[in-house]
Design a protein around this motif. Structure first.
Motif, mmCIF file in Angstrom:
data_model
loop_
_atom_site.group_PDB
_atom_site.id
_atom_site.type_symbol
_atom_site.label_atom_id
_atom_site.label_comp_id
_atom_site.label_asym_id
_atom_site.label_seq_id
_atom_site.Cartn_x
_atom_site.Cartn_y
_atom_site.Cartn_z
ATOM 1 N N ALA A 125 -1.979 8.528 14.313
ATOM 2 C CA ALA A 125 -1.767 9.972 14.185
ATOM 3 C C ALA A 125 -0.756 10.505 15.198
ATOM 4 C CB ALA A 125 -3.099 10.712 14.350
ATOM 5 N N ASP A 126 -0.551 9.755 16.316
ATOM 6 C CA ASP A 126 0.459 10.142 17.299
ATOM 7 C C ASP A 126 1.847 9.650 16.916
ATOM 8 O OD1 ASP A 126 -1.561 11.290 18.740
ATOM 9 O OD2 ASP A 126 -1.650 9.725 20.275
ATOM 10 N N MET A 127 1.888 8.685 16.001
ATOM 11 C CA MET A 127 3.162 8.086 15.607
ATOM 12 C C MET A 127 3.795 8.787 14.418
ATOM 13 S SD MET A 127 4.022 5.500 17.570
ATOM 14 C CE MET A 127 5.092 4.488 16.571
ATOM 15 N N ILE A 128 2.968 9.205 13.470
ATOM 16 C CA ILE A 128 3.470 9.874 12.269
ATOM 17 C C ILE A 128 2.536 11.023 11.920
ATOM 18 C CG2 ILE A 128 4.583 7.818 11.295
ATOM 19 C CD1 ILE A 128 2.158 7.571 9.417
ATOM 20 N N THR A 129 3.043 11.974 11.167
ATOM 21 C CA THR A 129 2.201 13.066 10.675
ATOM 22 C C THR A 129 1.416 12.553 9.479
ATOM 23 O OG1 THR A 129 3.844 14.693 11.369
ATOM 24 C CG2 THR A 129 2.193 15.403 9.755
ATOM 25 N N ILE A 130 0.098 12.610 9.588
ATOM 26 C CA ILE A 130 -0.763 12.058 8.541
ATOM 27 C C ILE A 130 -1.981 12.952 8.359
ATOM 28 C CG2 ILE A 130 -1.863 10.527 10.236
ATOM 29 C CD1 ILE A 130 -2.370 8.558 7.982
ATOM 30 N N GLU A 131 -2.343 13.196 7.125
ATOM 31 C CA GLU A 131 -3.532 13.993 6.845
ATOM 32 C C GLU A 131 -4.783 13.192 7.195
ATOM 33 O OE1 GLU A 131 -3.954 17.048 5.781
ATOM 34 O OE2 GLU A 131 -1.815 17.503 5.655
ATOM 35 N N PRO A 132 -5.718 13.773 7.950
ATOM 36 C CA PRO A 132 -6.948 13.040 8.322
ATOM 37 C C PRO A 132 -7.715 12.514 7.118
ATOM 38 C CG PRO A 132 -6.744 15.071 9.589
ATOM 39 C CD PRO A 132 -5.677 15.115 8.543
ATOM 40 N N THR A 133 -7.662 13.248 6.016
ATOM 41 C CA THR A 133 -8.416 12.816 4.831
ATOM 42 C C THR A 133 -7.867 11.511 4.258
ATOM 43 O OG1 THR A 133 -7.008 14.220 3.441
ATOM 44 C CG2 THR A 133 -9.100 15.151 4.202
ATOM 45 N N ILE A 134 -6.565 11.263 4.445
ATOM 46 C CA ILE A 134 -5.971 10.031 3.926
ATOM 47 C C ILE A 134 -6.555 8.827 4.660
ATOM 48 C CG2 ILE A 134 -3.835 8.706 3.740
ATOM 49 C CD1 ILE A 134 -2.368 11.369 3.338
ATOM 50 N N ARG A 145 -7.650 -4.596 -2.302
ATOM 51 C CA ARG A 145 -6.543 -4.127 -3.139
ATOM 52 C C ARG A 145 -6.469 -2.605 -3.171
ATOM 53 N NH1 ARG A 145 -2.679 -7.999 -4.605
ATOM 54 N NH2 ARG A 145 -3.735 -10.004 -4.571
ATOM 55 N N GLY A 146 -7.645 -1.970 -3.152
ATOM 56 C CA GLY A 146 -7.666 -0.511 -3.139
ATOM 57 C C GLY A 146 -7.062 0.049 -1.867
ATOM 58 N N ARG A 147 -7.324 -0.600 -0.746
ATOM 59 C CA ARG A 147 -6.740 -0.160 0.523
ATOM 60 C C ARG A 147 -5.224 -0.347 0.524
ATOM 61 N NH1 ARG A 147 -11.621 -2.574 4.189
ATOM 62 N NH2 ARG A 147 -12.839 -0.645 4.322
ATOM 63 N N ILE A 148 -4.767 -1.460 -0.033
ATOM 64 C CA ILE A 148 -3.324 -1.686 -0.125
ATOM 65 C C ILE A 148 -2.670 -0.575 -0.940
ATOM 66 C CG2 ILE A 148 -1.534 -3.193 -1.084
ATOM 67 C CD1 ILE A 148 -3.345 -5.575 -0.435
ATOM 68 N N LYS A 149 -3.271 -0.258 -2.076
ATOM 69 C CA LYS A 149 -2.717 0.770 -2.966
ATOM 70 C C LYS A 149 -2.660 2.127 -2.260
ATOM 71 C CE LYS A 149 -3.334 2.611 -7.671
ATOM 72 N NZ LYS A 149 -3.446 4.036 -7.382
ATOM 73 N N LEU A 150 -3.750 2.486 -1.592
ATOM 74 C CA LEU A 150 -3.782 3.759 -0.881
ATOM 75 C C LEU A 150 -2.744 3.801 0.236
ATOM 76 C CD1 LEU A 150 -7.590 4.611 -0.559
ATOM 77 C CD2 LEU A 150 -5.816 6.064 -1.554
ATOM 78 N N PHE A 151 -2.627 2.714 0.982
ATOM 79 C CA PHE A 151 -1.647 2.692 2.073
ATOM 80 C C PHE A 151 -0.237 2.872 1.534
ATOM 81 C CE2 PHE A 151 1.491 0.677 4.733
ATOM 82 C CZ PHE A 151 1.193 1.177 5.988
ATOM 83 N N LYS A 152 0.098 2.127 0.507
ATOM 84 C CA LYS A 152 1.453 2.192 -0.043
ATOM 85 C C LYS A 152 1.771 3.595 -0.565
ATOM 86 C CE LYS A 152 2.544 -1.326 -2.720
ATOM 87 N NZ LYS A 152 2.366 -2.424 -3.701
ATOM 88 N N GLU A 153 0.812 4.213 -1.231
ATOM 89 C CA GLU A 153 1.052 5.516 -1.844
ATOM 90 C C GLU A 153 1.041 6.659 -0.838
ATOM 91 O OE1 GLU A 153 -1.937 5.847 -4.815
ATOM 92 O OE2 GLU A 153 -0.928 4.507 -6.249
ATOM 93 N N GLU A 154 0.142 6.605 0.131
ATOM 94 C CA GLU A 154 -0.075 7.759 1.009
ATOM 95 C C GLU A 154 0.560 7.628 2.396
ATOM 96 O OE1 GLU A 154 -1.292 10.334 -0.205
ATOM 97 O OE2 GLU A 154 -2.389 9.684 -1.978
ATOM 98 N N ILE A 155 0.785 6.396 2.848
ATOM 99 C CA ILE A 155 1.312 6.203 4.206
ATOM 100 C C ILE A 155 2.624 5.430 4.175
ATOM 101 C CG2 ILE A 155 0.853 5.249 6.496
ATOM 102 C CD1 ILE A 155 -2.132 5.561 5.930
ATOM 103 N N GLY A 156 2.634 4.301 3.483
ATOM 104 C CA GLY A 156 3.806 3.440 3.459
ATOM 105 C C GLY A 156 5.052 4.126 2.936
#
Length: 278
Positions: A125-134, A145-156
């Protein structure tokens, strides 16, 4: 300046952390080859009981984003490469989800420079702006696989949206990977048409360390991979394949990064594996 430069796209290099794979109760990973020929490693592991000794990490030249998937105390850190062997305490009975990538993937959205990340753990959270809910959704997701998908879509997509590495860095990194770290600064300077001083300055900005040190880490990782994963090799096979002058050169480089000789390193890993299974 770079008109004569050829791209190196047929190398197959990606560093690893042996104790993540050997000392955990389960470990799974997925390597994704990206359109720019870089690789992203997604991995997940769990330790069911406290280890007799903390796990250790070794220099790999990478950046990891590691999620501590505890619903009560969730956390996520950006972890820069260590420069020497270091012991890390991981919590028992907790799942860890990680994303590892080479500096070839530019991270201009990070609020810290690559040099500031080296050998540090900084809250995501100090490195990038990220919504806590994500982060909560990713940590509470049950499947790998679900975690990979979420990371790619919401953070990556935010982290890797821009891949504007300077041509000198892109070329130099590919050259280092393809030669297994056997290239020096003078050679890179000649091939890119820039001075060694300018090359070092660009590496500090985009990789976080000098090209010589980064090359040594790449060679160390390649040597370690040969020792741990290939049978019927002699020490001279490792020396010749990775461009060491002699056995002393190999041993000194292992001590620099791992504090152990190749034989002692293998013995230590084998002993820890035996302790875990007994």
């Amino acid at each position: 300046m770079l008109s004569i430069i050829q791209s190196f796209k047929n190398f197959d290099y990606f560093p690893f952390q042996p104790e993540f794979e050997t000392l955990t109760d389960y470990y799974i990973e997925y390597k994704q080859r990206n359109s720019d020929y870089s690789t992203t490693l997604f991995y997940q592991f769990k330790i069911n009981q406290d280890l007799m000794d903390p796990m250790s990490v070794i220099p790999d030249g990478c950046i990891d984003i590691l999620f501590y998937c505890d619903p009560v105390r969730p956390a996520a850190n950006v972890c820069g490469t260590v420069l020497k062997y270091k012991k890390i305490n991981f919590q028992a009975n907790c799942e860890y989800f990680g994303v590892r990538f080479l500096p070839k993937q530019e991270t201009q959205h990070f609020k810290y420079s690559m040099k500031e990340v080296i050998d540090c753990q900084i809250p995501l959270a100090d490195m990038i702006t990220i919504e806590p809910t994500i982060m909560e959704r990713l940590i509470n997701e049950q499947g790998f696989r679900g975690r990979i998908k979420l990371f790619k879509e919401e953070i990556g997509n935010n982290i890797f949206a821009c891949n504007d590495l300077p041509a000198i860095i892109d070329y130099s990194l590919n050259k280092i990977y393809s030669t297994k770290g056997n290239v020096n600064m003078n050679q890179l300077a000649v091939e890119t048409g820039y001075s060694t001083r300018y090359l070092r300055k660009q590496f500090d900005a985009h990789v976080g360390m000098p090209p010589k040190l980064f090359s040594q880490i790449v060679r160390f990782q390649n040597s370690l991979h040969m020792i741990l994963n290939k049978q019927f090799l002699t020490v001279w096979d490792v020396i010749n394949e990775n461009g060491f002058y002699d056995q002393s050169h190999l041993i000194n480089e292992f001590k620099k990064f791992g504090y152990l000789t190749p034989n002692k390193f293998m013995h230590t890993v084998s002993k820890k594996l035996s302790d875990q299974t007994n």
